[in-house]
Design a protein around this motif. Structure first.
Motif, short mmCIF file in Angstrom:
data_model
loop_
_atom_site.label_atom_id
_atom_site.label_comp_id
_atom_site.label_asym_id
_atom_site.label_seq_id
_atom_site.Cartn_x
_atom_site.Cartn_y
_atom_site.Cartn_z
N GLN A 17 0.82 -1.21 0.00
CA GLN A 17 0.00 0.00 0.00
C GLN A 17 0.85 1.26 0.00
N VAL A 18 1.93 1.26 0.77
CA VAL A 18 2.82 2.42 0.81
C VAL A 18 3.50 2.61 -0.54
N VAL A 19 4.01 1.51 -1.12
CA VAL A 19 4.67 1.60 -2.42
C VAL A 19 3.69 2.05 -3.49
N PHE A 20 2.46 1.56 -3.42
CA PHE A 20 1.45 1.93 -4.42
C PHE A 20 1.14 3.42 -4.33
N LEU A 21 1.00 3.94 -3.12
CA LEU A 21 0.71 5.36 -2.95
C LEU A 21 1.87 6.22 -3.45
N LEU A 22 3.10 5.81 -3.16
CA LEU A 22 4.26 6.55 -3.65
C LEU A 22 4.32 6.53 -5.17
N ALA A 23 4.02 5.37 -5.76
CA ALA A 23 4.03 5.27 -7.22
C ALA A 23 2.94 6.14 -7.84
N THR A 24 1.79 6.26 -7.16
CA THR A 24 0.72 7.11 -7.66
C THR A 24 1.14 8.57 -7.67
N VAL A 25 1.78 9.01 -6.60
CA VAL A 25 2.27 10.39 -6.54
C VAL A 25 3.36 10.63 -7.57
N LEU A 26 4.27 9.68 -7.72
CA LEU A 26 5.34 9.81 -8.70
C LEU A 26 4.78 9.88 -10.12
N GLY A 27 3.79 9.03 -10.40
CA GLY A 27 3.19 9.04 -11.73
C GLY A 27 2.50 10.34 -12.07
#
Length: 215
Positions: free
Chosen positions: A143-153
């Motif tokens: 979940q943390v990695v997914f949220l970071l990837a969403t912000v990065l994208g």
């Protein structure tokens, strides 16, 4: 159709532009394996029926919606006016006399983005749960990695995001297509049993049941 049109455009103008090919390939994620995660949540004694339901998705998404969009872009001529992404679709309908369509398209894109984020979050969490045995720690890390990837994208350019997503979808298709070939005999057996039960009457038809209940 969009892919073929992009290829013809590439040959005519002698420049590399294969985005249409990629959009046609990954427009509905057929063969990627992600849809199976959503359909597996259905409670049914006949899994083969979910296969029939899943067949409608590529037809509606690609054959109907994408073809209508491609025809609109071609007829209005916006495909070679320097627009990119959803701006091209908005410009096409605006030039066609539907100035109010931009608002509808904006709302649709926002809802599509939200549903895509939620959908892939669900897919990923289910995959992590399967691989790590429903471990709360593994799910929290995902979940943390997914949220970071969403912000990065959200901070990346559109072209970079599309290139990255296309690459990941391609890599997802490799093990899934291998699994499809290995499980093809199982699908064939399930389909044969379902059709045999349907013809023999062991599976009631909804139309017949509805007609009988009204007598």
């Amino acid at each position: 159709m969009t892919g073929l049109f992009a290829r013809r455009h590439h040959r005519r103008h002698h420049r590399r532009d294969d985005s249409g090919i990629r959009r046609a390939t990954f427009s509905n994620e057929a063969g990627i394996g992600s849809a199976a995660v959503a359909h597996s949540a259905v409670k049914t004694s006949r899994p083969i029926t979910e296969g029939y339901v899943a067949l409608l998705e590529p037809f509606i998404d690609t054959v109907v919606i994408c073809t209508m969009t491609a025809l609109t872009l071609i007829i209005t001529g916006v495909w070679n006016q320097g627009y990119e992404g959803v701006q091209m679709t908005s410009a096409a309908f605006t030039q066609g006399g539907f100035e109010w369509f931009g608002w509808i398209l904006t709302i649709s894109v926002v809802l599509f983005a939200i549903s895509t984020i939620l959908g892939y979050a669900y897919y990923g969490q289910k995959a992590v749960g399967y691989l790590f045995g429903e471990s709360p720690v593994a799910e929290r890390v995902f979940q943390v990695v997914f949220l970071l990837a969403t912000v990065l994208g959200a901070t990346m350019s559109l072209g970079a995001v599309i290139d990255l997503s296309d690459s990941l979808l391609f890599f997802m298709s490799i093990p899934n297509l291998i699994g499809l070939y290995l499980l093809a005999p199982v699908v064939k057996r399930e389909l044969a049993e379902y059709e045999a039960d349907l013809k023999s009457g062991r599976i009631p038809k909804y139309r017949d049941s509805y007609a009988g209940s009204g007598d």
